[in-house]
Design a protein around this motif. Structure first.
Motif, PDB file in Angstrom:
ATOM      1  N   SER A 157       0.835  -1.213   0.000  1.00  0.00           N
ATOM      2  CA  SER A 157       0.000   0.000   0.000  1.00  0.00           C
ATOM      3  C   SER A 157       0.864   1.257   0.000  1.00  0.00           C
ATOM      4  CB  SER A 157      -0.929  -0.007   1.217  1.00  0.00           C
ATOM      5  OG  SER A 157      -1.842  -1.077   1.154  1.00  0.00           O
ATOM      6  N   ILE A 158       1.917   1.246   0.811  1.00  0.00           N
ATOM      7  CA  ILE A 158       2.824   2.392   0.866  1.00  0.00           C
ATOM      8  C   ILE A 158       3.452   2.653  -0.499  1.00  0.00           C
ATOM      9  CG2 ILE A 158       5.019   3.191   1.836  1.00  0.00           C
ATOM     10  CD1 ILE A 158       4.206   1.746   4.441  1.00  0.00           C
ATOM     11  N   ILE A 159       3.841   1.584  -1.182  1.00  0.00           N
ATOM     12  CA  ILE A 159       4.474   1.729  -2.496  1.00  0.00           C
ATOM     13  C   ILE A 159       3.460   2.162  -3.556  1.00  0.00           C
ATOM     14  CG2 ILE A 159       5.662   0.469  -4.347  1.00  0.00           C
ATOM     15  CD1 ILE A 159       6.913  -1.295  -2.167  1.00  0.00           C
ATOM     16  N   SER A 160       2.276   1.570  -3.534  1.00  0.00           N
ATOM     17  CA  SER A 160       1.304   1.812  -4.604  1.00  0.00           C
ATOM     18  C   SER A 160       0.735   3.229  -4.585  1.00  0.00           C
ATOM     19  CB  SER A 160       0.154   0.800  -4.501  1.00  0.00           C
ATOM     20  OG  SER A 160      -0.549   0.955  -3.286  1.00  0.00           O
ATOM     21  N   TYR A 161       0.814   3.925  -3.448  1.00  0.00           N
ATOM     22  CA  TYR A 161       0.287   5.286  -3.369  1.00  0.00           C
ATOM     23  C   TYR A 161       1.380   6.354  -3.400  1.00  0.00           C
ATOM     24  CZ  TYR A 161      -4.576   4.018  -2.458  1.00  0.00           C
ATOM     25  OH  TYR A 161      -5.858   3.543  -2.583  1.00  0.00           O
ATOM     26  N   VAL A 162       2.620   5.962  -3.685  1.00  0.00           N
ATOM     27  CA  VAL A 162       3.718   6.916  -3.630  1.00  0.00           C
ATOM     28  C   VAL A 162       3.577   8.016  -4.684  1.00  0.00           C
ATOM     29  CG1 VAL A 162       5.295   5.730  -5.227  1.00  0.00           C
ATOM     30  CG2 VAL A 162       6.217   7.013  -3.281  1.00  0.00           C
ATOM     31  N   HIS A 163       2.809   7.769  -5.740  1.00  0.00           N
ATOM     32  CA  HIS A 163       2.608   8.797  -6.780  1.00  0.00           C
ATOM     33  C   HIS A 163       1.911  10.033  -6.226  1.00  0.00           C
ATOM     34  CE1 HIS A 163      -1.655   7.605  -7.047  1.00  0.00           C
ATOM     35  NE2 HIS A 163      -1.224   6.362  -6.986  1.00  0.00           N
ATOM     36  N   MET A 164       1.167   9.873  -5.127  1.00  0.00           N
ATOM     37  CA  MET A 164       0.469  11.024  -4.547  1.00  0.00           C
ATOM     38  C   MET A 164       1.441  12.054  -3.983  1.00  0.00           C
ATOM     39  SD  MET A 164      -2.794   9.198  -2.681  1.00  0.00           S
ATOM     40  CE  MET A 164      -3.494  10.784  -2.266  1.00  0.00           C
ATOM     41  N   ILE A 165       2.572  11.585  -3.468  1.00  0.00           N
ATOM     42  CA  ILE A 165       3.581  12.516  -2.939  1.00  0.00           C
ATOM     43  C   ILE A 165       4.126  13.402  -4.063  1.00  0.00           C
ATOM     44  CG2 ILE A 165       5.856  12.656  -1.861  1.00  0.00           C
ATOM     45  CD1 ILE A 165       5.239  10.171  -0.325  1.00  0.00           C
ATOM     46  N   ILE A 166       4.191  12.861  -5.265  1.00  0.00           N
ATOM     47  CA  ILE A 166       4.765  13.601  -6.400  1.00  0.00           C
ATOM     48  C   ILE A 166       3.739  14.541  -7.023  1.00  0.00           C
ATOM     49  CG2 ILE A 166       5.854  13.358  -8.666  1.00  0.00           C
ATOM     50  CD1 ILE A 166       6.771  10.545  -7.746  1.00  0.00           C
ATOM     51  N   TYR A 167       2.507  14.066  -7.208  1.00  0.00           N
ATOM     52  CA  TYR A 167       1.548  14.788  -8.040  1.00  0.00           C
ATOM     53  C   TYR A 167       0.456  15.528  -7.275  1.00  0.00           C
ATOM     54  CZ  TYR A 167       3.629  12.422 -12.027  1.00  0.00           C
ATOM     55  OH  TYR A 167       4.507  11.974 -12.981  1.00  0.00           O
TER      56      TYR A 167
END
Length: 353
Positions: free
Chosen positions: A146-156
């Motif tokens: 879960s931590i890995i799959s949502y990491v795009h939120m930190i960027i975008y």
């Protein structure tokens, strides 16, 4: 013009009252119920059940949702106070953390459904996969994924300008406008509601099929065997009730989020914006029921859960009832000891020359 403004103000007032009411209805009973969940799932009769461990882990995350996320959303949606709209770091961290916790909580229930399927299988090798050791590994793995799959939120995720329900342009923490906002809405729909719900239903049906097959093949023999099957059946009912609650509570929010991302380029008047805000805030607030009602669902559907709850309350009541007796016994014992000491002193005085 006056009628339009009055309508917008009325819709906004209804939105605020409705959101705060729903959040409070989730918060107060939710905290009490989730704390009782933690106590029940650590009882000796359930402590070594892998399904109960999934329930316990999900309860811990649900407690975070109710104690942290719900108050933040009450301040944000009810009183327009959210630090995420003012600070980019808080914006990224808040939404990233909140999305992960809520999604992971649902995926842990998926693991519980898979565990019931494995446990009910006629294949001994598959049944061995339903163990506490496997459950701990699965919980750790799903948290990491879960931590890995949502990491795009930190960027975008970023703070951008948007039109609020009053028709005023404000700064708002949101997904980057354009393709990513649509992707994020679709991703949230798949990861938070659609995919977990479908998997829960799928493994629930497979579990029922396994149970029917085993009942036809294996007779129920022995009191211990009956007790184990009763516990398994009650855990399955508890799981089914939570699955239905998750599906009903989370799916409307995901659909609404996807609708908003698709129609973001359409020019909307103030009344439509206020109406959409009412719908969005209402369905978003309803998602908290999926995380706050577990204790009450378990109590209604699981006799083994109710039995443990009654034991806890009975023990607390008995201790409170016995305390005055213990206090009075201590007082009586102290008085007797004082009398004995006075008699000893008096006797020693008489024996003095």
């Amino acid at each position: 013009m006056s009628n339009i403004i009055d309508t917008i103000n009325y819709l906004n007032q209804v939105t605020t009252i409705l959101v705060v009411t729903i959040c409070l209805a989730s918060f107060i009973p939710g905290v009490i119920g989730l704390l009782l969940n933690l106590i029940v799932f650590t009882r000796p009769s359930l402590r070594h059940e892998p399904c109960a461990f999934y329930f316990f882990s999900s309860t811990c995350l649900n407690l975070f949702i109710i104690l942290i996320i719900v108050p933040v959303r009450i301040l944000s949606n009810g009183f327009n106070t959210d630090l995420a709209d003012r600070n980019l770091g808080i914006c990224k961290l808040e939404y990233y953390t909140f999305f992960i916790v809520r999604a992971t909580s649902c995926w842990l229930i998926v693991l519980a459904c898979i565990d019931r399927y494995l446990h009910s299988s006629s294949n001994a090798r598959m049944r061995r996969l339903s163990s506490l050791k496997i459950a701990r590994l699965a919980v750790g793995s799903i948290c990491i994924l879960s931590i890995i799959s949502y990491v795009h939120m930190i960027i975008y995720y970023e703070i951008g300008n948007t039109t609020n329900q009053f028709g005023v342009i404000i700064s708002k923490c949101n997904a980057r406008k354009g393709f990513y906002r649509t992707f994020n809405a679709l991703w949230q729909m798949i990861m938070y509601s659609l995919c977990p719900s479908l998997l829960m239903i799928l493994f629930g049906c497979l579990t029922l099929n396994n149970i029917h097959q085993r009942r036809r093949v294996l007779p129920i023999m022995g009191e211990n065997n009956r007790a184990i099957r009763r516990t398994d059946s009650q855990l399955l009912r508890m799981l089914t009730a939570q699955v239905l609650c998750i599906v009903i509570s989370t799916l409307p929010s995901s659909v609404e989020r996807l609708y908003l991302s698709i129609t973001e380029n359409i020019v909307k008047d103030s009344i439509r914006v206020a109406q959409e805000n009412l719908a969005t805030q209402t369905v978003n607030a309803m998602t908290y029921f999926a995380h706050s009602t577990t204790f009450y669902l378990y109590t209604l559907t699981g006799a083994v859960f109710r039995k443990e709850v009654f034991k806890i309350f009975h023990r607390c009541f008995r201790q409170n009832h016995n305390n005055p007796v213990n206090i009075s016994n201590d007082s009586n014992r102290r008085i007797i000891l004082e009398k004995q000491q006075r008699n000893i002193n008096a006797t020693s005085d008489l024996n003095k020359p």
